[in-house]
Structures are given as structure tokens and as C-alpha cells.
Design an enzyme around this catalytic site. Structure first.
Site, PDB file in Angstrom:
ATOM      1  N   GLU A  41      14.562  -2.330  18.974  1.00 55.07           N
ATOM      2  CA  GLU A  41      13.103  -2.349  18.872  1.00 55.07           C
ATOM      3  C   GLU A  41      12.699  -2.898  17.512  1.00 55.07           C
ATOM      4  O   GLU A  41      13.543  -3.204  16.670  1.00 55.07           O
ATOM      5  CB  GLU A  41      12.525  -0.941  19.100  1.00 55.07           C
ATOM      6  CG  GLU A  41      12.733  -0.440  20.526  1.00 55.07           C
ATOM      7  CD  GLU A  41      12.103   0.910  20.786  1.00 55.07           C
ATOM      8  OE1 GLU A  41      11.454   1.450  19.873  1.00 55.07           O
ATOM      9  OE2 GLU A  41      12.269   1.433  21.898  1.00 55.07           O
ATOM     10  N   HIS A  83      -0.110   0.602  17.887  1.00 55.36           N
ATOM     11  CA  HIS A  83       0.954  -0.033  18.668  1.00 55.36           C
ATOM     12  C   HIS A  83       0.441  -1.388  19.146  1.00 55.36           C
ATOM     13  O   HIS A  83      -0.676  -1.484  19.660  1.00 55.36           O
ATOM     14  CB  HIS A  83       1.331   0.837  19.861  1.00 55.36           C
ATOM     15  CG  HIS A  83       2.643   0.466  20.485  1.00 55.36           C
ATOM     16  ND1 HIS A  83       2.817  -0.704  21.194  1.00 55.36           N
ATOM     17  CD2 HIS A  83       3.843   1.101  20.499  1.00 55.36           C
ATOM     18  CE1 HIS A  83       4.072  -0.776  21.619  1.00 55.36           C
ATOM     19  NE2 HIS A  83       4.708   0.316  21.206  1.00 55.36           N
ATOM     20  N   ARG A 121       5.376  -2.656  13.201  1.00 61.36           N
ATOM     21  CA  ARG A 121       4.181  -2.584  14.038  1.00 61.36           C
ATOM     22  C   ARG A 121       2.897  -2.905  13.296  1.00 61.36           C
ATOM     23  O   ARG A 121       1.981  -3.503  13.864  1.00 61.36           O
ATOM     24  CB  ARG A 121       4.087  -1.187  14.661  1.00 61.36           C
ATOM     25  CG  ARG A 121       5.126  -0.940  15.723  1.00 61.36           C
ATOM     26  CD  ARG A 121       5.121   0.491  16.201  1.00 61.36           C
ATOM     27  NE  ARG A 121       6.062   0.677  17.298  1.00 61.36           N
ATOM     28  CZ  ARG A 121       6.381   1.856  17.821  1.00 61.36           C
ATOM     29  NH1 ARG A 121       5.820   2.958  17.340  1.00 61.36           N
ATOM     30  NH2 ARG A 121       7.242   1.943  18.812  1.00 61.36           N
ATOM     31  N   HIS A 169      -1.700   4.652  17.922  1.00 56.21           N
ATOM     32  CA  HIS A 169      -0.470   5.173  18.506  1.00 56.21           C
ATOM     33  C   HIS A 169       0.042   6.429  17.814  1.00 56.21           C
ATOM     34  O   HIS A 169       0.444   7.379  18.475  1.00 56.21           O
ATOM     35  CB  HIS A 169       0.601   4.077  18.446  1.00 56.21           C
ATOM     36  CG  HIS A 169       1.872   4.414  19.158  1.00 56.21           C
ATOM     37  ND1 HIS A 169       1.899   4.822  20.471  1.00 56.21           N
ATOM     38  CD2 HIS A 169       3.170   4.383  18.738  1.00 56.21           C
ATOM     39  CE1 HIS A 169       3.156   5.025  20.843  1.00 56.21           C
ATOM     40  NE2 HIS A 169       3.942   4.789  19.801  1.00 56.21           N
ATOM     41  N   GLU A 187       4.394  15.408  15.358  1.00 50.66           N
ATOM     42  CA  GLU A 187       3.423  14.485  14.764  1.00 50.66           C
ATOM     43  C   GLU A 187       2.351  15.200  13.963  1.00 50.66           C
ATOM     44  O   GLU A 187       1.753  14.604  13.056  1.00 50.66           O
ATOM     45  CB  GLU A 187       2.773  13.637  15.859  1.00 50.66           C
ATOM     46  CG  GLU A 187       1.913  12.509  15.322  1.00 50.66           C
ATOM     47  CD  GLU A 187       1.272  11.656  16.405  1.00 50.66           C
ATOM     48  OE1 GLU A 187       0.396  10.822  16.069  1.00 50.66           O
ATOM     49  OE2 GLU A 187       1.640  11.821  17.591  1.00 50.66           O
ATOM     50  N   ARG A 231       5.574   4.206  10.598  1.00 56.09           N
ATOM     51  CA  ARG A 231       6.737   4.773  11.297  1.00 56.09           C
ATOM     52  C   ARG A 231       7.612   3.696  11.910  1.00 56.09           C
ATOM     53  O   ARG A 231       7.128   2.788  12.588  1.00 56.09           O
ATOM     54  CB  ARG A 231       6.268   5.734  12.394  1.00 56.09           C
ATOM     55  CG  ARG A 231       7.418   6.302  13.218  1.00 56.09           C
ATOM     56  CD  ARG A 231       6.954   7.365  14.166  1.00 56.09           C
ATOM     57  NE  ARG A 231       6.097   6.877  15.226  1.00 56.09           N
ATOM     58  CZ  ARG A 231       6.529   6.310  16.358  1.00 56.09           C
ATOM     59  NH1 ARG A 231       7.821   6.123  16.543  1.00 56.09           N
ATOM     60  NH2 ARG A 231       5.668   5.925  17.284  1.00 56.09           N
ATOM     61  N   SER A 259      10.150   8.927  16.096  1.00 52.24           N
ATOM     62  CA  SER A 259       9.275  10.085  16.291  1.00 52.24           C
ATOM     63  C   SER A 259       9.931  11.160  17.161  1.00 52.24           C
ATOM     64  O   SER A 259       9.858  12.357  16.834  1.00 52.24           O
ATOM     65  CB  SER A 259       7.930   9.657  16.896  1.00 52.24           C
ATOM     66  OG  SER A 259       8.121   8.946  18.100  1.00 52.24           O
TER      67      SER A 259
END
Length: 529
Positions: A119, A233, A279, A336, A360, A371, A376
Site C-alpha cells: 500500500e 483517504h 495519502r 478517513h 483512534e 498515518r 491503524s
């Protein structure tokens, strides 16, 4: 519960929330503790259940904890707590391995080894998935199946405040499924209530995530930090301006890329990782392109067996009337994750005795200003485990008998949820500046207030009051940080200022409110600093 245990010696713990962190805590806590897990909606109403992406752990022979730490720090823009990052990623890997040993059904390759995906901002494959794009849901089901009889689950029980005496958390005030107000004492309270996605028009969060836990902790005297760091996101499936659901970053990890209506790849030449850049960078590029009038699509033609690899995303596209065989999915960024939250240490402890925060809702310093993808769920596992271990070592509190302040009133803004979301989306989202933030703060602080008795206030009014109070704190944080870093981007201060801001947190503090005393006036009145 072990036989022969003295009932008077059994510690009672209230857990508020039902996501990965809460379930990790409940799985780990000693069976000599009685655990009451309360959630204001259903057990499955959490961001964890919605998590399509996986859980990051350095399992590959080409990977290491050191590399995972490095990627986390780079994504976090030098705002992470380096020691916390190292400790949590190391323990996280061990806990994921333990889940595998216990039979958690992670996706595996042909040799029975966990399949590792890639990712954004990860330099190598280290993301474990379950059910393709249903990792969160499967993890929640697996952890729930492991809970012992000492864990009691209460759905539709809305915890609305904390009871504090002598700077120690003594329990909670809650409304049951019939709207009746009750109190419950405990030796420890653990907040696992998520962030505040519902503050924004377009978001990936469950609708129950309205900032309740953050504001409860704040009113109790806990510190809130890093509220200016909000992660958007990049890829929400969006039709006609309406978000239809998240498209996991794992899709780009499998070869998808972002393009405009002409087929121009918008991330080419912007960042060395292109479509797998962090992101915050991808979201800002998309925002800029949309401001210029372009439509953005996720091209999935390079993703093999898309419908099989991502079954829930494919189903969502079908429900929205989008044919995945055309290989172009309309996308837009949406709120997000909140990197900030209730300030805690690696054990989830706040500065209020016997009050913990995990998931969170908490801010450990792991994520920094942005992040890293799939850290997470890992943080939820680790912080839930650590908090349980710490509670196991706690002494049982002396018995107290706090009474509910019957004349307690709440200050509720005369403001609609939709207007608040619109204000936040306009002036406190992906790109900010002083003018917009000052306008937003003035709007928020000029809203008229109505006072409502705790017995009469509705769930919707409680959530609105918490959202509004938190929005003020977030806006003040964004105004104070006069630089751009990670999820906080100001076009009037577009550069990082390491000389002044590196590692510095903006802290919101509120003196401890004695909720068990009848002279308290207003659960949410003047709660922001």
C-alpha cells in the site's frame, strides 16, 4: 471466572466502544476482571468493521522492523514519537503472529503463507488481508469469538459522560436503549470510541463516529493533542458528489492508478512513489485537479481478477451502477482518520487516573502528522493489549457512591449537522488558510445555544454538542500551527518549519470537572480552551 475468587476483589472495567482496540483489550484482560463493554449502536457499528485494508507487519524476508519504522516515520513527517513507533511495531508483529497461530483466517498464498500486499508509502509488501477486502470485519468476528464469559456486551447503551472524583475516573453516565439515564462505577474506564469522521461531508467512517469519546475525556480533564492532523483517504467511490464507499489503497497497491477524464495520470512526476505516495500528498493533488475542473478516476485495468481480489468493493460498485469491466471508477478524497486525539502513553493511560483511551480515539505518537496505511488496525491490537496488561496490574479502587447530578444541563448549539459538516469541509479540510479558519471559528463560536437537562437530551443532541465542541478545538489547533506538515496543509504557510514546529504538539487542556457534584453547570458549556 476462576473458582474461589473473592467477589469483592474482582475489578470492574467499563469499555466504551466495540472496535478492534476494544476487542483486543477484552481478549487480553484477565478473567478476574468483570468487563462491561458498552456501545451506543450495534457491536458492528465501528470503523474497524468497515476497514477494507489490512494490517501491517514486517513478515517478509525482504522486510524488517527497522524498515517498517522508517516508513512510518517518513509518512509521519517527523512528528512521530520514535520510541513509541519502534515499541508498537515490534509488539504488533508479535500479536499478528499470535493471531495467525490462533487460526485467524488471513489470506494465504499457495504454500499456506500469509499473502502480503503493498500500500501507499510502504517500500515493500507487508500488508496482511482477510477476505480480500474485508479484513476489519473478519478480525472483529474472530476476536469476538475469543471473548470469555467475564465480558458482557451492551448494545444501544450510550455513554455520555465520565464520573470523576479527586482527578480519578470513577465510572460513567449513560443512557440505556429506552433513553433512561444511569450511572455505573468502575475501577477503570477505557475509551475506544474512534475519531470524528462525521464532522465532514465526505468521509469513510461509520455514522456513529462523532467525537464523543474525545470530548468526554476532555471534560474529565484529559489532554487532547494533534487535532489539526486529519487524514483524507484519496479514493472514495463518488457519484454525483456523493460518496458511496471506500476503495481500499490495496487496489493501487495491486497496480491501479489515478487519472483524469482524458486518461492523464495525475501522479506522474509528482512523487517518486507516484500513486503510492503518502495519502496526504495524493489527496492534495486530487483536490488541486478537482479545483481546476477535472474529474478523477481510478483505473483498475492492471489489477488482475479485480472482482475476486476485492469482492466487497466490486459489490459496492455494482450497487452504485458502475461496471468494473470498464476499468474506471470515479473517486474523490474523503476524511478517513484523525491522527490526534486523547493524549496517552503506550499503555493507553491518560493524565486522569484510571482513565484509558485506545484505538483512534487515542494519540500515542505512532502516526505523527500522517498515518501510514494499515498501521491503524495494528495500533488497535497493540494499544488494547497494552491497556489490558496495565489494568491487570492495577489495584482495585476503594468503593465510591457518586450520585447523578439531576440538574445537570447540556449546552446544545442551534445548528444542523449538515451545516456543521459543510463549514468544516469548506474551511478545515484538505487545504486551509488563516482567512478560512478564522471565518470558521467565528461561525462556530457565534452559534446560539440552548440548554437541555441531561434527562431530556436526545442522542442526536449529545452527538451534535460533542461535534461542535470538538470542531472548535480542531479549528484552534489548525490556526495555531503556522506551517504545513502531513495531514495539516496551509496554503498561507505551505512549507514545513522544522526549526520551530518539529515534534511540537498543540495541547488542549481543561480543568477536571467534578461531574458527581451537583453544582456542575453544563456538560459542554465553554469546554474549549
Amino acid at each position: 471466572m476462576t473458582g474461589g475468587t473473592n467477589v469483592s476483589s474482582i475489578k470492574k472495567v467499563i469499555v466504551v466502544g466495540s472496535g478492534i482496540a476494544a476487542l483486543s483489550f477484552a481478549k487480553t484482560i484477565s478473567d478476574n476482571c468483570q468487563v462491561i463493554m458498552m456501545t451506543k449502536n450495534k457491536l458492528t457499528s465501528s470503523n474497524s468493521v468497515l476497514a477494507q485494508g489490512g494490517i501491517a507487519a514486517a513478515f517478509s524476508a525482504r522486510d524488517s522492523i527497522e524498515q517498517h519504522v522508517y516508513d512510518t516515520l517518513i509518512a509521519g513527517c517527523d512528528h512521530n514519537d520514535n520510541r513509541t513507533v519502534r515499541e508498537m511495531l515490534q509488539l504488533g508483529k508479535e500479536l499478528v503472529y499470535q493471531l495467525i497461530e490462533e487460526g485467524c483466517p488471513f489470506d494465504c498464498d499457495d504454500w499456506g503463507r500469509p499473502h502480503l500486499g503493498k500500500e501507499g508509502a510502504h517500500v515493500t509488501e507487508r500488508i496482511l488481508h482477510a477476505g480480500g477486502d474485508q479484513t476489519g470485519q473478519i478480525l472483529v468476528q474472530f476476536l469476538k469469538s475469543q471473548l470469555g464469559s467475564h465480558i458482557q456486551l451492551y448494545e444501544h447503551h450510550h455513554v455520555i459522560d465520565l464520573m470523576v472524583q479527586d482527578q480519578t475516573c470513577r465510572g460513567v453516565v449513560y443512557k440505556d436503549q429506552n433513553g433512561q439515564v444511569h450511572t455505573m462505577t468502575a475501577d477503570a474506564v477505557v475509551l475506544s470510541t474512534g475519531g470524528c469522521g462525521d464532522l465532514y461531508e465526505t468521509n469513510t467512517n461509520d455514522s456513529s463516529v462523532t467525537g464523543d469519546g474525545l470530548m468526554m475525556a476532555y471534560r474529565a480533564g484529559a489532554q487532547l493533542v494533534d487535532l489539526e492532523f486529519v487524514q483524507f483517504h484519496p479514493t472514495l467511490l463518488t457519484i454525483g458528489g456523493k460518496a458511496m464507499g471506500l476503495i481500499s489503497e490495496a487496489v493501487r497497491g495491486e497496480g491501479a492508478y489515478l487519472e483524469d477524464e482524458t486518461g492523464r495520470r495525475i501522479m506522474t512526476g509528482v512523487h517518486p512513489l507516484e500513486d503510492l505516495a503518502p495519502r496526504d500528498i495524493v489527496s492534495r493533488v486530487m483536490f488541486h485537479e478537482q479545483q481546476l475542473g477535472h474529474s478523477i478516476f481510478l483505473n483498475i485495468k492492471n489489477v488482475p481478477h479485480f472482482s475476486t481480489r476485492f469482492p466487497s468493493i466490486s459489490a459496492r460498485c455494482h450497487q452504485a451502477g458502475i461496471d468494473v469491466e470498464n476499468n474506471r471508477l470515479p473517486v474523490s478524497p474523503g476524511m478517513h482518520f484523525l491522527m490526534g486525539g486523547i493524549k496517552v502513553n503506550v499503555h493507553g493511560e491518560t493524565n486522569v487516573e484510571s482513565l484509558f483511551a485506545i484505538g483512534e480515539a487515542a494519540c500515542t505518537g505512532l502516526h505523527g502528522a500522517n498515518r501510514l496505511a494499515s498501521n491503524s488496525l495494528l495500533e488497535g491490537l497493540v494499544l488494547g493489549y497494552n491497556a489490558a496488561q496495565r489494568v491487570n496490574l492495577m489495584e482495585k479502587q476503594h468503593e465510591v457512591s457518586p450520585s447523578l447530578p439531576l440538574q445537570e444541563v447540556w449546552a446544545v448549539p442551534r445548528l444542523s449537522e449538515s451545516k456543521l459538516r459543510r463549514w468544516m469541509t469548506t474551511d478545515a479540510a484538505i487545504v486551509r488558510d488563516d482567512k478560512g479558519l478564522q471565518t470558521l471559528l467565528k461561525q462556530l463560536e457565534s452559534v446560539s445555544i440552548q440548554f437541555i437537562n441531561v434527562k431530556d437530551i436526545t442522542k442526536r443532541q449529545i452527538e451534535l454538542s460533542n461535534r461542535w465542541s470538538l470542531a472548535i478545538c480542531m479549528t484552534k489547533s489548525a490556526l495555531k500551527r503556522t506551517e504545513s506538515r502531513g495531514g495539516h496543509y496551509r496554503k498561507d504557510y505551505p512549507n514545513r518549519d522544522d526549526a520551530f514546529w518539529r515534534g511540537k504538539q498543540i495541547v488542549h487542556e481543561k480543568g477536571c470537572m467534578q461531574v458527581i457534584k451537583n453544582e456542575r453547570i453544563g456538560a459542554n458549556w465553554n469546554v474549549y480552551s
